[in-house]
Design a protein around this motif. Structure first.
Motif, PDB file in Angstrom:
ATOM      1  N   GLU A 130     -74.843 -61.071 -31.084  1.00 44.14           N
ATOM      2  CA  GLU A 130     -76.075 -60.554 -30.243  1.00 44.14           C
ATOM      3  C   GLU A 130     -75.936 -61.094 -29.070  1.00 44.14           C
ATOM      4  N   SER A 131     -76.038 -60.349 -27.872  1.00 44.49           N
ATOM      5  CA  SER A 131     -76.350 -58.869 -27.785  1.00 44.49           C
ATOM      6  C   SER A 131     -75.208 -58.197 -27.513  1.00 44.49           C
ATOM      7  N   ARG A 132     -74.368 -58.593 -26.533  1.00 37.48           N
ATOM      8  CA  ARG A 132     -73.287 -58.213 -25.993  1.00 37.48           C
ATOM      9  C   ARG A 132     -72.272 -57.764 -26.961  1.00 37.48           C
ATOM     10  N   LYS A 168     -77.516 -73.918 -26.565  1.00 41.37           N
ATOM     11  CA  LYS A 168     -77.387 -73.185 -25.280  1.00 41.37           C
ATOM     12  C   LYS A 168     -78.403 -73.483 -24.223  1.00 41.37           C
ATOM     13  N   ASP A 192     -67.104 -61.046 -29.030  1.00 43.30           N
ATOM     14  CA  ASP A 192     -68.268 -61.283 -28.221  1.00 43.30           C
ATOM     15  C   ASP A 192     -67.621 -60.955 -26.707  1.00 43.30           C
ATOM     16  N   ASP A 193     -68.515 -60.867 -25.649  1.00 45.67           N
ATOM     17  CA  ASP A 193     -67.912 -60.200 -24.347  1.00 45.67           C
ATOM     18  C   ASP A 193     -67.438 -61.399 -23.639  1.00 45.67           C
ATOM     19  N   ILE A 194     -68.051 -62.629 -23.980  1.00 45.64           N
ATOM     20  CA  ILE A 194     -67.774 -63.859 -23.202  1.00 45.64           C
ATOM     21  C   ILE A 194     -67.539 -65.084 -24.109  1.00 45.64           C
ATOM     22  N   ALA A 196     -67.947 -68.942 -23.102  1.00 40.65           N
ATOM     23  CA  ALA A 196     -68.373 -69.902 -22.254  1.00 40.65           C
ATOM     24  C   ALA A 196     -68.213 -71.381 -22.777  1.00 40.65           C
ATOM     25  N   THR A 197     -69.197 -71.846 -23.271  1.00 47.08           N
ATOM     26  CA  THR A 197     -68.972 -73.040 -23.757  1.00 47.08           C
ATOM     27  C   THR A 197     -68.265 -73.213 -25.142  1.00 47.08           C
ATOM     28  N   GLY A 198     -68.619 -72.069 -25.860  1.00 45.38           N
ATOM     29  CA  GLY A 198     -68.032 -71.584 -27.226  1.00 45.38           C
ATOM     30  C   GLY A 198     -69.014 -72.123 -28.301  1.00 45.38           C
ATOM     31  N   GLY A 199     -69.991 -72.374 -28.026  1.00 50.15           N
ATOM     32  CA  GLY A 199     -71.235 -72.826 -28.852  1.00 50.15           C
ATOM     33  C   GLY A 199     -71.508 -71.447 -29.871  1.00 50.15           C
ATOM     34  N   SER A 200     -71.818 -70.423 -28.982  1.00 52.99           N
ATOM     35  CA  SER A 200     -72.366 -69.189 -29.977  1.00 52.99           C
ATOM     36  C   SER A 200     -71.096 -68.725 -30.806  1.00 52.99           C
ATOM     37  N   LYS A 278     -73.695 -73.612 -20.524  1.00 51.42           N
ATOM     38  CA  LYS A 278     -73.704 -72.400 -21.320  1.00 51.42           C
ATOM     39  C   LYS A 278     -74.389 -71.227 -20.185  1.00 51.42           C
TER      40      LYS A 278
END
Ligand SMILES: O=P(O)(O)OC[C@H]1O[C@H](OP(=O)(O)OP(=O)(O)O)[C@H](O)[C@@H]1O
Ligand SMILES: Nc1ncnc2[nH]cnc12
Length: 431
Positions: A130-132, A168, A192-194, A196-200, A278
């Motif tokens: 979610e969401s991108r 985040k 996912d789209d991006i 960044a920190t990799g947390g998601s 993030k």
């Protein structure tokens, strides 16, 4: 805003270059080679028309992928200072606003998946975040003959769920998947789209494994390389497009528009200082722009505000719309430091040990500002319980031996449930 320099190195064909028809040098091309064509036959929905006018002579998977990537890369936009100052926001939406580019994106992702995961390792499930990740995950699933499963923010999915926490911008958040979304042994790709920190993505990967899925890998449209998010992931990572590669170009000479012979992507500020957590704030000490910067201006010139952002990677990173410290003239204002380490992880232990961590963070931030703790003029100490005053004080006085001015107040609550937070104001190194 056209005509802005881009930051990536010259081995990459620049965005939008009219002569840029050769294959991308991006390492991300590697999984797909001419000698290893996609194992599945193209279906009618991957026709030239659906793919936005690809040549009718079927190119090899890798060269088709390279061409799609060039077109997609050109469509990306960046917005500086969104959603807050210091953030360089990567906008992928123009791809979805153009049906040919949209088709090109899905085709490119399909090519990657089919060439990297052949017969026997074909994914059963595409998991979108979610969401991108919902913008293209379902279409990709359809193309590769997999089911689509969403990872959603806590409280959105009905029935039994599994939950995983992650960090985040405003502290901790939670992802959930429905408990029956994946059956044991199903092969899964997370998209996912991006990153960044990799947390998601890491949290999504953990959920997949909790449900018994076999994680084949991660697929992202873009990666903020310098955040090293992929190091948090324990399955292969593929990134389709180039994102921000560096936290700052400070050490490199400023490029002029004349150094480029092509139109650059709209709103591109690739050579600007770029985000780091993030929400990808500037990693180094950067001037705070007070107006929309031009390329050369934002490339490391002093901004009219005269304020300077301070960042130390030895202290707890910002967890919201603030900076570890701001230098304004000859004064350094250090944000409240909580007992969390350089990864943002809360430290365990006594109030004394937590106070020690706050003080170490302050030391690190002051060092990054070119000053030190002996130049602190004023401290504010926040405790959630005055009963902890003595324990805090015993540690505090070791660090602030010169006894700067101080206030100490008891507050109802502190962020992330910590018992102590300390902020301070110091003289700058050159003051
Ligand atoms: O690698 P990370 O540091 O975890 O960051 C990457 C995530 O951040 C963005 O989502 P965001 O949380 O902004 O939500 P959105 O997709 O709903 O806008 C992005 O779409 C990724 O999901
Ligand atoms: N810089 C960025 N642009 C778009 N989405 C993001 N998610 C995290 N950082 C981002």
């Amino acid at each position: 805003m056209s005509g802005q320099p881009v930051s990536f190195d010259t081995s990459h064909p620049p965005h939008g270059h009219p002569d840029n028809k050769g294959p991308s040098t991006d390492a991300a091309d590697k999984p797909s080679t001419a000698s290893k064509p996609p194992p599945t036959k193209p279906d009618p929905t991957t026709s030239d028309a659906a793919q936005g006018g690809q040549p009718s002579t079927a190119p090899s998977g890798s060269s088709e992928l390279a061409r799609l990537k060039i077109r997609l890369q050109r469509a990306l936009r960046q917005f500086p200072d969104f959603p807050e100052p210091g953030v360089l926001f990567e906008d992928i939406l123009p791809i979805f606003a153009d049906h040919e580019l949209h088709g090109a994106l899905i085709r490119a992702l399909e090519l990657h998946v089919t060439s990297s995961y052949g017969i026997g390792s074909k994914p059963d499930v595409i998991v979108g975040l979610e969401s991108r990740g919902f913008l293209f995950g379902p279409s990709l699933a359809l193309r590769v003959g997999a089911k689509f499963v969403p990872v959603r923010k806590k409280g959105k999915l009905p029935g039994p769920t599994e939950t995983e926490s992650f960090m985040k911008e405003y502290g901790e958040d939670f992802f959930q998947m429905q408990s029956d979304a994946i059956t044991a042994g199903q092969k899964v790709i997370v998209v996912d789209d991006i990153i960044a920190t990799g947390g998601s993505a890491a949290a999504a990967g953990s959920l997949v494994k909790k449900l018994g899925g076999t994680l084949l890998g991660y697929v992202f449209m873009m990666e903020l390389d310098f955040l090293k998010g992929r190091e948090k992931l324990d399955a292969p990572v593929y990134t389709l497009l180039r994102g921000q590669e560096k936290s700052s170009e400070k050490e490199e000479p400023t490029k002029n528009e004349d150094d480029y012979d092509m139109p650059l992507r709209t709103g591109g500020f690739g050579s600007d200082p770029v985000p780091a957590n993030k929400l990808t704030h500037n990693r180094e000490q950067n001037e705070i722009p007070t107006h929309k910067p031009t390329a050369s201006r934002q490339t490391h010139r002093t901004m009219s505000s005269g304020m300077k952002k301070i960042f130390s990677d030895k202290a707890c990173p910002p967890a919201g719309p603030y900076t570890q410290a701001i230098q304004a003239g000859s004064t350094v204002y250090v944000s409240g430091q909580i007992p969390a380490d350089a990864q943002g992880k809360l430290v365990e232990g006594s109030v004394g040990e937590k106070t020690e961590c706050c003080c170490q963070n302050i030391r690190a931030v002051l060092e990054a500002a070119g000053t030190d703790i002996s130049r602190v003029v004023k401290c504010n100490v926040f405790l959630t319980d005055m009963a902890n005053f003595a324990e805090m004080n015993a540690v505090y006085e070791k660090h602030f031996a010169h006894k700067p001015a101080r206030s100490c107040v008891a507050v109802h609550q502190l962020p992330k449930g910590v018992p102590v937070e300390i902020e301070c104001i110091a003289l700058a190194g050159d003051a």
